[in-house]
Design a protein around this motif. Structure first.
Motif, mmCIF file in Angstrom:
data_model
loop_
_atom_site.group_PDB
_atom_site.id
_atom_site.type_symbol
_atom_site.label_atom_id
_atom_site.label_comp_id
_atom_site.label_asym_id
_atom_site.label_seq_id
_atom_site.Cartn_x
_atom_site.Cartn_y
_atom_site.Cartn_z
ATOM 1 N N LYS A 1 0.701 -0.959 0.800
ATOM 2 C CA LYS A 1 0.514 -0.246 0.005
ATOM 3 C C LYS A 1 0.801 0.871 -0.470
ATOM 4 N N ALA A 2 0.700 2.410 -0.763
ATOM 5 C CA ALA A 2 1.661 3.627 -1.053
ATOM 6 C C ALA A 2 0.129 5.068 -1.057
ATOM 7 N N ASP A 3 0.382 6.290 -0.825
ATOM 8 C CA ASP A 3 -0.226 6.968 -1.316
ATOM 9 C C ASP A 3 -0.852 7.011 -2.221
ATOM 10 N N SER B 1 0.218 4.318 -8.830
ATOM 11 C CA SER B 1 1.474 4.622 -9.412
ATOM 12 C C SER B 1 2.547 3.498 -9.286
ATOM 13 N N LEU B 2 2.074 2.946 -7.694
ATOM 14 C CA LEU B 2 2.396 1.884 -7.117
ATOM 15 C C LEU B 2 2.241 1.096 -8.268
ATOM 16 N N LEU B 3 1.144 0.680 -8.281
ATOM 17 C CA LEU B 3 0.834 -0.732 -9.508
ATOM 18 C C LEU B 3 1.205 -0.298 -11.104
ATOM 19 N N ALA B 4 1.734 0.740 -10.983
ATOM 20 C CA ALA B 4 2.804 0.845 -12.737
ATOM 21 C C ALA B 4 3.609 0.405 -12.120
ATOM 22 N N ALA B 5 4.788 0.651 -11.290
ATOM 23 C CA ALA B 5 6.391 0.044 -10.920
ATOM 24 C C ALA B 5 6.109 -0.857 -10.785
ATOM 25 N N LEU B 6 5.296 -1.597 -9.633
ATOM 26 C CA LEU B 6 4.946 -3.296 -9.742
ATOM 27 C C LEU B 6 5.366 -4.335 -10.690
ATOM 28 N N HIS C 1 2.542 0.414 3.842
ATOM 29 C CA HIS C 1 2.245 -1.607 4.249
ATOM 30 C C HIS C 1 2.726 -2.181 3.079
ATOM 31 N N LEU C 2 3.480 -3.334 3.189
ATOM 32 C CA LEU C 2 4.514 -4.241 3.215
ATOM 33 C C LEU C 2 4.722 -5.182 3.835
ATOM 34 N N ALA C 3 3.677 -6.976 3.098
ATOM 35 C CA ALA C 3 3.951 -7.487 3.798
ATOM 36 C C ALA C 3 3.702 -8.922 2.590
ATOM 37 N N LYS C 4 5.482 -9.667 3.126
ATOM 38 C CA LYS C 4 5.550 -10.938 2.250
ATOM 39 C C LYS C 4 4.430 -12.446 3.017
ATOM 40 N N LYS C 5 3.586 -12.756 2.338
ATOM 41 C CA LYS C 5 3.272 -14.187 3.049
ATOM 42 C C LYS C 5 2.875 -15.487 1.465
#
Length: 299
Positions: free
Chosen positions: A225-227, A231-236, A280-284
């Motif tokens: 999760k980011a502000d 933009s986060l979606l595009a970067a990923l 927010h960042l979590a690896k599951k």
């Protein structure tokens, strides 16, 4: 580690192929789950390994010896059908009958009843037992001859949550004694909690055999999760480390490619270099249930 059972190209055909050329090994002291939907060949596999069903082809080796001999059966405790005891006799008396058949001393009875938490109810008639208690008595019966291997076919089938927990705890207690356990089940959550290894069957085929922790770590995903989630979606998506990236509410889930090796800190650093800072960042890892559903789904 010593192989207690080795299955080689085992096949059974009735009107159709029920078990198709399966191979797997069972190592001493572990808990194995034979996992698959109804009709996948679990019970038929057990039947062949216990010599109650003749195979069409293939071999198996118990303790390094081919097939299942009378001496081999003395080392195995098995429950592959519903518990079958005399309803008007007590648990203790029922176990005395089993002990006579197995040539086991009565001294073992209190010991196995204690393991399955029925010692205080040993004088009660079998007909007064709940389904969970009946199943626990069946496990006690299978333990009477102090087996090296315990085979359980759907041990928690039909039980309520409390009964399932009790069976799980009992299996854990038995496993700590060094007994090798093989469990057939379709209750995926229970297999994940109980077993160290799993063999996944689909339409008679063994499509996975290995450690539970390996099947559940073959693939995983990040929650992020980011502000600015756009933009986060595009970067990923640019990173090409993921098979899918999608938004679920305020969280983005990024499914890791099988061949991608990326840590949470590595991903965070890569995104910060692009000017994206995560809240927010979590690896599951995927649960065994999700992995299993992916394996057995119809293509």
């Amino acid at each position: 580690m010593e192989k207690i059972l080795s299955v080689k190209n085992l096949t059974k055909k009735f009107k159709r192929v029920v078990v198709n050329n399966i191979s797997f090994d069972v190592e001493r002291g572990n808990v194995y789950g034979l996992l698959g939907p109804n009709g996948s060949g679990k019970s038929t596999t057990f039947g062949m390994l216990l010599s109650t069903i003749n195979p069409t082809s293939g071999d198996w080796f118990w303790f390094g010896k081919k097939g299942t001999t009378s001496e081999t059966l003395k080392k195995i405790g098995a429950i592959i059908e519903q518990p079958n005891f005399y309803p008007y006799l007590s648990a203790e008396t029922n176990l005395k009958i089993v002990a006579e058949i197995k040539g086991t001393p009565y001294a073992r009875i209190d010991e196995v009843l204690s393991i399955v938490k029925l010692l205080e109810r040993k004088k009660d008639q079998f007909k007064t037992y709940s389904l969970g208690m009946k199943q626990r008595l069946a496990i006690a019966s299978a333990l009477l001859n102090n087996p090296e291997v315990l085979i359980l076919d759907e041990p928690t089938n039909g039980l309520d949550p409390e009964g399932i927990i009790q069976i799980r705890e009992i299996i854990g207690t038995i496993a700590k004694q060094g007994i090798t356990i093989i469990i057939a089940s379709h209750l995926l959550d229970e297999i994940e909690k109980i077993c160290s290894h799993v063999i996944v069957l689909k339409e008679g085929n063994a499509i996975y055999s290995g450690r539970v922790d390996e099947i559940t770590t073959n693939t995983g995903f990040f929650e992020l999760k980011a502000d600015n989630n756009t933009s986060l979606l595009a970067a990923l998506e640019e990173l090409q480390w993921f098979t899918s990236v999608k938004i679920e509410g305020e969280i983005i889930k990024a499914q890791i490619r099988d061949d991608a090796s990326i840590s949470a800190s590595g991903l965070n650093q890569k995104l910060s270099e692009k000017g994206i800072f995560l809240s927010h960042l979590a690896k599951k890892k995927q649960s065994l249930e999700n992995q299993f559903l992916e394996l057995v789904k119809t293509n």
